[in-house]
Motif scaffolding. Sequence first.
Motif, PDB file in Angstrom:
ATOM      1  N   GLY A 177       2.610   2.643  -2.363  1.00 17.31           N
ATOM      2  CA  GLY A 177       2.477   3.393  -3.740  1.00 17.31           C
ATOM      3  C   GLY A 177       3.444   2.822  -4.717  1.00 17.31           C
ATOM      4  O   GLY A 177       3.480   3.597  -5.829  1.00 17.31           O
ATOM      5  N   LYS A 178       4.126   1.419  -4.481  1.00 20.39           N
ATOM      6  CA  LYS A 178       5.096   1.098  -5.505  1.00 20.39           C
ATOM      7  C   LYS A 178       4.471   0.759  -6.760  1.00 20.39           C
ATOM      8  O   LYS A 178       5.069   1.315  -7.803  1.00 20.39           O
ATOM      9  CB  LYS A 178       5.898  -0.067  -4.856  1.00 20.39           C
ATOM     10  N   THR A 179       3.414   0.110  -6.673  1.00 24.44           N
ATOM     11  CA  THR A 179       2.674  -0.435  -8.074  1.00 24.44           C
ATOM     12  C   THR A 179       2.230   0.656  -8.820  1.00 24.44           C
ATOM     13  O   THR A 179       2.287   0.881  -9.815  1.00 24.44           O
ATOM     14  CB  THR A 179       1.739  -1.296  -7.856  1.00 24.44           C
ATOM     15  N   THR A 180       1.583   1.798  -7.855  1.00 24.42           N
ATOM     16  CA  THR A 180       1.261   2.895  -8.498  1.00 24.42           C
ATOM     17  C   THR A 180       2.310   3.698  -9.222  1.00 24.42           C
ATOM     18  O   THR A 180       2.192   4.235 -10.416  1.00 24.42           O
ATOM     19  CB  THR A 180       0.548   3.892  -7.498  1.00 24.42           C
ATOM     20  N   GLY A 205       0.909  -1.204  -0.062  1.00 28.28           N
ATOM     21  CA  GLY A 205      -0.011  -0.091  -0.063  1.00 28.28           C
ATOM     22  C   GLY A 205       0.714   1.456  -0.054  1.00 28.28           C
ATOM     23  O   GLY A 205       0.185   2.387  -0.011  1.00 28.28           O
TER      24      GLY A 205
HETATM   25  N1  ADP Z   1      -7.160   1.012  -8.765  1.00 34.84           N
HETATM   26  C1  ADP Z   1      -6.946   1.547  -7.597  1.00 34.84           C
HETATM   27  N2  ADP Z   1      -8.231   2.152  -6.801  1.00 34.84           N
HETATM   28  C2  ADP Z   1      -8.278   2.827  -5.944  1.00 34.84           C
HETATM   29  N3  ADP Z   1      -7.034   2.785  -5.096  1.00 34.84           N
HETATM   30  C3  ADP Z   1      -6.085   2.208  -5.504  1.00 34.84           C
HETATM   31  C4  ADP Z   1      -5.726   1.530  -6.699  1.00 34.84           C
HETATM   32  N4  ADP Z   1      -4.591   1.079  -6.691  1.00 34.84           N
HETATM   33  C5  ADP Z   1      -3.884   1.634  -5.541  1.00 34.84           C
HETATM   34  N5  ADP Z   1      -4.845   2.107  -4.907  1.00 34.84           N
HETATM   35  C6  ADP Z   1      -4.431   2.518  -3.462  1.00 34.84           C
HETATM   36  O1  ADP Z   1      -3.221   3.212  -3.497  1.00 34.84           O
HETATM   37  C7  ADP Z   1      -2.065   3.357  -2.491  1.00 34.84           C
HETATM   38  C8  ADP Z   1      -1.180   2.552  -3.115  1.00 34.84           C
HETATM   39  O2  ADP Z   1      -1.164   1.284  -3.669  1.00 34.84           O
HETATM   40  P1  ADP Z   1      -0.251   0.233  -4.460  1.00 34.84           P
HETATM   41  O3  ADP Z   1       0.708   1.445  -5.415  1.00 34.84           O
HETATM   42  O4  ADP Z   1      -0.823  -0.829  -4.955  1.00 34.84           O
HETATM   43  O5  ADP Z   1       0.875  -0.018  -3.250  1.00 34.84           O
HETATM   44  P2  ADP Z   1       1.911  -1.235  -3.192  1.00 34.84           P
HETATM   45  O6  ADP Z   1       2.234  -1.518  -4.735  1.00 34.84           O
HETATM   46  O7  ADP Z   1       3.045  -0.412  -2.772  1.00 34.84           O
HETATM   47  O8  ADP Z   1       1.525  -2.213  -2.401  1.00 34.84           O
HETATM   48  C9  ADP Z   1      -3.200   2.160  -1.641  1.00 34.84           C
HETATM   49  O9  ADP Z   1      -3.467   2.768  -0.394  1.00 34.84           O
HETATM   50  C10 ADP Z   1      -4.120   1.543  -2.562  1.00 34.84           C
HETATM   51  O10 ADP Z   1      -5.239   1.086  -1.826  1.00 34.84           O
END
Ligand code: ADP
Length: 237
Positions: free
Chosen positions: A39-42, A37
Amino acid sequence: MLEIVGLAVSFGAAPALRGVGLRVAAGEAVSVLGANGAGKTTLLRAIMRRLPLDAGAIRIAGEDCGRLTTAQIVRRGVALCPEGRQLFQAMTVEDNLLLGAYGSPSRIARARLETVLGRVPWLRARLRQLAGSFSGGEQQMVAICRSLMGAPRLLLLDEPSSGLSPVAIAQIREMLQTVRHEDGMTMLLVEQNVALATALTTRCTVLNRGTVAFEGATASMADAGDLAEAYLGGAPS
Ligand SMILES: Nc1ncnc2c1ncn2[C@@H]1O[C@H](COP(=O)(O)OP(=O)(O)O)[C@@H](O)[C@H]1O
Ligand SMILES: [Mg+2]
């Protein structure tokens, strides 16, 4: 090769990244660490232009890419090996790999397949098997190979060790080390496995709830127990 400045991304009203900056020089490998959570994937999806940016700049080889399409980013030589591998389970391994060269003439795709098979020779005898019949580690290997089929100059990897056994992780590490050192591939590696990040990268950026919490030597994460625990150990948030 990659420069990110003041990047902000949100999902509706919820900010996912705020003021994130990052640089990866040509030929360098940098890791992005952080808890679930963070933000790495984001961050990786923003680089691929799969998400709109609220603010900030993404430059690839000096070019401002914040307004390009995903297809244009791919043409600039960026490949993403996504979280969860995302292979087509009911397709053969060969067809999954060829998808990584989608849009290239088949002669070039075939040549790239040969290059990839040179890296992972055991795959050759198993090209006709369904991807879904492969183990998790084998599928991760195929996913990395698929991202190499586009002959990228910048490879983004989203938690390649996720869910894999220590033996499988060691095989992934060896392959990525080869790609890194023999091909000189520039990499941005998202990981929660500090040992793998340390083996592959000298510098890291730690994300915590969408902001940069630490930047420095990856090896210092292995030593700095507190930091590692605070940001990677699933501390309650
Ligand atoms: N498609 C989405 N819709 C709403 N919230 C999202 C979505 N993708 C990620 N998030 C939120 O954005 C934040 C970062 O997520 P993400 O980048 O997946 O983290 P990580 O890859 O570091 O685990 C988290 O709070 C997650 O719930
Ligand atoms: Mg993720």
